[in-house]
Structures are given as structure tokens and as C-alpha cells.
Design a protein around this motif. Structure first.
Motif, PDB file in Angstrom:
ATOM      1  N   GLU A 102       0.847  -1.231  -0.029  1.00 49.42           N
ATOM      2  CA  GLU A 102       0.037   0.203   0.052  1.00 49.42           C
ATOM      3  C   GLU A 102       0.845   1.350   0.010  1.00 49.42           C
ATOM      4  O   GLU A 102       0.599   2.135  -0.760  1.00 49.42           O
ATOM      5  CB  GLU A 102      -0.949  -0.129   1.124  1.00 49.42           C
ATOM      6  N   ILE A 103       1.840   1.115   0.757  1.00 50.87           N
ATOM      7  CA  ILE A 103       2.908   2.421   1.021  1.00 50.87           C
ATOM      8  C   ILE A 103       3.574   2.557  -0.666  1.00 50.87           C
ATOM      9  O   ILE A 103       3.630   3.736  -1.033  1.00 50.87           O
ATOM     10  CB  ILE A 103       3.683   2.193   2.104  1.00 50.87           C
ATOM     11  N   ASP A 106       1.175   4.118  -2.769  1.00 53.41           N
ATOM     12  CA  ASP A 106       1.057   5.406  -2.584  1.00 53.41           C
ATOM     13  C   ASP A 106       2.279   6.095  -2.946  1.00 53.41           C
ATOM     14  O   ASP A 106       2.054   7.289  -3.620  1.00 53.41           O
ATOM     15  CB  ASP A 106       0.855   5.678  -1.255  1.00 53.41           C
ATOM     16  N   VAL A 109       2.060   6.540  -6.640  1.00 58.74           N
ATOM     17  CA  VAL A 109       1.406   7.523  -7.276  1.00 58.74           C
ATOM     18  C   VAL A 109       1.938   8.972  -6.943  1.00 58.74           C
ATOM     19  O   VAL A 109       1.717   9.855  -7.722  1.00 58.74           O
ATOM     20  CB  VAL A 109      -0.269   7.409  -6.697  1.00 58.74           C
ATOM     21  N   ALA A 110       2.408   9.014  -5.755  1.00 63.38           N
ATOM     22  CA  ALA A 110       3.037  10.424  -5.378  1.00 63.38           C
ATOM     23  C   ALA A 110       4.122  10.721  -6.168  1.00 63.38           C
ATOM     24  O   ALA A 110       4.076  12.019  -6.452  1.00 63.38           O
ATOM     25  CB  ALA A 110       3.411  10.560  -3.983  1.00 63.38           C
TER      26      ALA A 110
END
Length: 174
Positions: A102-103, A106, A109-110
Motif C-alpha cells: 500500500e505504501i 501510494d 502515485v505520489a
């Protein structure tokens, strides 16, 4: 005096236990005493001692059986604890892996968003730089043309401004 002392020694009784005349009486009381001790021991003391020993033996046997049962229960509890610990570790590893994924998602995406923003700002900056460069080149061309025209007019008054401007533009381009 010597005769009196000798008579006193003979008349003085000796140890009664060693007097042979009392042996039958002593043997009788010895037998009575031994029989009484035997009866007391067999009827009172030995049954009590036997019951205490039997009770102790039973208690020890029961305690050993209980200890064995507790040992088996402890082994089972240890197995259950180890299994629960292994399950908890596996669950923790699963949670950690999910959290990492998940990290990472994220972060991806970031990173993509940041890359897009950087690319957009870079394009804007390049566009602004190109505009500034074009403006600067136009200004340089204009200043160079004005300067060249002034110099040429001072040196050759018959020169045309269009020819000077064309020469400056050609020189600035390349």
C-alpha cells in the motif's frame, strides 16, 4: 576391724540383676514386658504407622499422577502457544507485506504526480526561457542593428538601412 570389714563385704548385697536367685523372677517380668510391648506395637503403634505410610504412598502416587497430567497439559499449552505465536507472526508478516504494498502504491502515485508536476513546470520553464531568449535575441538584434546602422552611417553615409539590417540579421542567426 579387718574381720568386720570382711563380714561387711560378705553381708553386703551385690547387684540384684546378677543374683541367680532372682533370675526366674526377672525372666518372668522380661517376658511380660516384651509381650506387652509386642501387643502395644502390633495393636496400636504399627497400624498407625502403616496407615500413615499408606496415606503418604497414596498421596505421593496421586501427586505424581497429577504432576504428569499437569506436565502433559503444560506441553499441550506450550504447543498451542507456539502455534498461536507462529500464526501471529504469519499474520504480522502478511499485514507488513500489505502495508508495504500500500505504501509503495501510494509512493508510486505520489512519484508519478510529482514527476508530472515537475515535467509541467519544466515545460513552463522551458517555454518561459524560450520566450525570454526570443525577447533577448530580438533586443540584441535590435540593439545590434541600431548600433551597426549608427556606425555604418558614421563611416559610410550612403549605405542603406535595409542592407545594414539584413547583414546584422544574417550575422545574428548564424
Amino acid at each position: 576391724m579387718a574381720t568386720e570389714a570382711t563380714g561387711a563385704v560378705e553381708a553386703a548385697p551385690g547387684m540384684p540383676q546378677l543374683d541367680f536367685s532372682t533370675f526366674p523372677n526377672q525372666i518372668f517380668w522380661l517376658i511380660i514386658t516384651l509381650v506387652a510391648i509386642y501387643l502395644i506395637l502390633t495393636k496400636v503403634a504399627l497400624p498407625r504407622i502403616g496407615s500413615v505410610l499408606a496415606e503418604r504412598s497414596g498421596t505421593i502416587t496421586n501427586d505424581l499422577a497429577a504432576a504428569e497430567e499437569l506436565k502433559l497439559a503444560a506441553v499441550e499449552a506450550e504447543k498451542a502457544y507456539n502455534q498461536a505465536l507462529a500464526d501471529a507472526r504469519a499474520e504480522a508478516q502478511k499485514i507488513v507485506a500489505e502495508a508495504r504494498a500500500e505504501i509503495q502504491a501510494d509512493l508510486d502515485v505520489a512519484t508519478a504526480k510529482a514527476d508530472a508536476e515537475i515535467a509541467a513546470k519544466s515545460a513552463e520553464a522551458e517555454k518561459a526561457i524560450a520566450e525570454i531568449r526570443e525577447g533577448a535575441m530580438a533586443s540584441v538584434t535590435e540593439v545590434a542593428t541600431d548600433t551597426a546602422q549608427a556606425l555604418v552611417a558614421a563611416l559610410l553615409p550612403s549605405a542603406k538601412d535595409a542592407d545594414v539590417s539584413a547583414a546584422v540579421a544574417e550575422r545574428v542567426k548564424g
